[in-house]
Scaffold this motif. Structure first.
Motif, mmCIF file in Angstrom:
data_model
loop_
_atom_site.group_PDB
_atom_site.id
_atom_site.type_symbol
_atom_site.label_atom_id
_atom_site.label_comp_id
_atom_site.label_asym_id
_atom_site.label_seq_id
_atom_site.Cartn_x
_atom_site.Cartn_y
_atom_site.Cartn_z
ATOM 1 N N ARG A 183 -2.574 -7.297 -2.027
ATOM 2 C CA ARG A 183 -3.777 -7.182 -2.856
ATOM 3 C C ARG A 183 -4.722 -6.112 -2.338
ATOM 4 O O ARG A 183 -5.190 -5.253 -3.098
ATOM 5 C CB ARG A 183 -4.499 -8.531 -2.912
ATOM 6 C CG ARG A 183 -5.840 -8.458 -3.634
ATOM 7 C CD ARG A 183 -6.302 -9.805 -4.100
ATOM 8 N NE ARG A 183 -5.409 -10.339 -5.116
ATOM 9 C CZ ARG A 183 -5.491 -11.567 -5.633
ATOM 10 N NH1 ARG A 183 -6.430 -12.383 -5.191
ATOM 11 N NH2 ARG A 183 -4.651 -11.979 -6.546
ATOM 12 N N SER A 184 -5.005 -6.132 -1.037
ATOM 13 C CA SER A 184 -5.944 -5.125 -0.531
ATOM 14 C C SER A 184 -5.292 -3.745 -0.502
ATOM 15 O O SER A 184 -5.974 -2.739 -0.602
ATOM 16 C CB SER A 184 -6.508 -5.509 0.834
ATOM 17 O OG SER A 184 -5.583 -6.203 1.614
ATOM 18 N N ARG B 206 -3.404 -2.635 -2.896
ATOM 19 C CA ARG B 206 -3.634 -2.117 -4.255
ATOM 20 C C ARG B 206 -5.066 -1.628 -4.410
ATOM 21 O O ARG B 206 -5.311 -0.571 -4.998
ATOM 22 C CB ARG B 206 -3.341 -3.214 -5.292
ATOM 23 C CG ARG B 206 -1.863 -3.489 -5.479
ATOM 24 C CD ARG B 206 -1.607 -4.321 -6.727
ATOM 25 N NE ARG B 206 -2.210 -5.640 -6.665
ATOM 26 C CZ ARG B 206 -1.582 -6.753 -6.267
ATOM 27 N NH1 ARG B 206 -0.312 -6.698 -5.918
ATOM 28 N NH2 ARG B 206 -2.208 -7.905 -6.247
ATOM 29 N N ARG B 207 -6.000 -2.404 -3.866
ATOM 30 C CA ARG B 207 -7.408 -1.980 -3.964
ATOM 31 C C ARG B 207 -7.622 -0.667 -3.221
ATOM 32 O O ARG B 207 -8.320 0.230 -3.700
ATOM 33 C CB ARG B 207 -8.332 -3.054 -3.370
ATOM 34 C CG ARG B 207 -8.642 -4.176 -4.337
ATOM 35 C CD ARG B 207 -9.630 -5.146 -3.703
ATOM 36 N NE ARG B 207 -10.888 -4.515 -3.356
ATOM 37 C CZ ARG B 207 -11.621 -4.810 -2.286
ATOM 38 N NH1 ARG B 207 -11.216 -5.761 -1.460
ATOM 39 N NH2 ARG B 207 -12.743 -4.190 -2.034
ATOM 40 N N ALA C 212 -5.342 1.638 -2.559
ATOM 41 C CA ALA C 212 -4.671 2.718 -3.298
ATOM 42 C C ALA C 212 -5.536 3.177 -4.464
ATOM 43 O O ALA C 212 -5.691 4.387 -4.705
ATOM 44 C CB ALA C 212 -3.311 2.242 -3.795
#
Ligand SMILES: [Zn+2]
Ligand SMILES: [Zn+2]
Lengths: 196, 196
Positions: free
Chosen positions: A22-23, A25-26, A28
């Motif tokens: 999740r982090s 993706r954030r 990126a």
């Protein structure tokens, strides 16, 4: 979702310690939204670090110089060598500013479970430095774990023949605690109260 | 600590969302210990992403293709457009696999406090798409925040003249909740129970 380049970026970011999927993706997304001001500068910084940073032959520290800037610093006390498990511990002690001597990075601790034996630890550069005759004290700053204690004991025996002081950081390192998560005050206290 | 290259790497890593100074140092250390297998591949992935990823002119998605692979996909339902605040929301909906139509990325929500006005949001590509006549429904999938509600209301009014269905995801999005932290089931329920 946005082509293989984005997938690959997220996948590699997610492998970093401290970043889950999740982090990653954030992270990126933050980078991709500002390719010129955030993504490319980080890519460049990584490339330059990869091309310049080497392991110091004398102590095992990571630095763009070899010998590293600590080993090469004439203002530091070359008669004291602080032995740490990893470069992260060296960084923690440097941030705390509590050790004005040199370092030696073992690269791990003895661990029967982890399959780490004496041959997996870096000791040759330390022995070479001690053979030079300038060192008067070796401070063992290993974590207060079973492995840390075992490694400290083993190393103290190996160094006994040099006839120099072998001390060990004691007070302040909590049981089971790794060195590089401690606050500066605790590190300073642990180093001050070191014992033979 | 190890030269300007390491300092710079840690500094840039620490600016990533989800990474503070401590985890940035841990991440840098992990990468620096394996320059060829970890640091350089990540640098390369970042460079390739920076050089290939663009904002889709048609919907605002990030992709190495333009129009993006979603807009270009003939198997998706081009009669439905789901409006989201950011690319992170689009990614969340795609991971959940609950929307088979197209998207439009607004790039934010109206916010008096944040100083975001209508001119800061991307609406022209959406209006152009609606003018094309193929779209029969616009789903407003904005967060259940005051700003999300304000933005949905404002956008619904702007789109009213097209005479198409304007629906809004409702059930399942918790009050004050952002879209991209929801689980797939919640997202699916919210989309199924959309209302005009
Ligand atoms: Zn060195
Ligand atoms: Zn698109």
């Amino acid at each position: 979702m946005g082509g293989p380049e984005i997938e690959r970026l997220i996948e590699l970011l997610a492998r970093l310690p401290g970043l889950g999927p999740r982090s990653a993706r954030r992270a990126a997304l933050t980078l991709l939204r500002q390719p010129r001001t955030r993504l490319l500068p980080l890519a460049t910084a990584m490339e330059q670090a990869a091309n310049s940073v080497r392991t110091c032959d004398a102590c095992g520290n990571l630095d763009s110089r070899n010998p590293c800037s600590i080993c090469a610093d004439e203002h530091r006390d070359h008669s004291m060598v602080c032995v740490v498990e990893g470069v992260g511990d060296l960084w923690a002690l440097e941030r705390a500013g509590v050790h004005r001597g040199l370092y030696h990075v073992l690269g791990g601790t003895l661990s029967a479970l982890g399959g780490t034996g004496p041959e997996d630890l870096s000791t040759a550069p330390l022995l070479a430095r001690l053979a030079g005759g300038e060192v008067r004290e070796v401070i063992l700053a290993l974590g207060a774990t079973v492995e840390g204690a075992t490694t400290a004991h083993w190393l103290a025996e190996r160094l006994a023949s040099f006839g120099i002081a072998i001390t060990r950081v004691a007070q302040g390192v909590p049981m089971g605690g790794a060195l590089d998560v401690l606050d500066d005050g605790t590190l300073a206290a642990a180093l001050m109260a070191r014992r033979s």
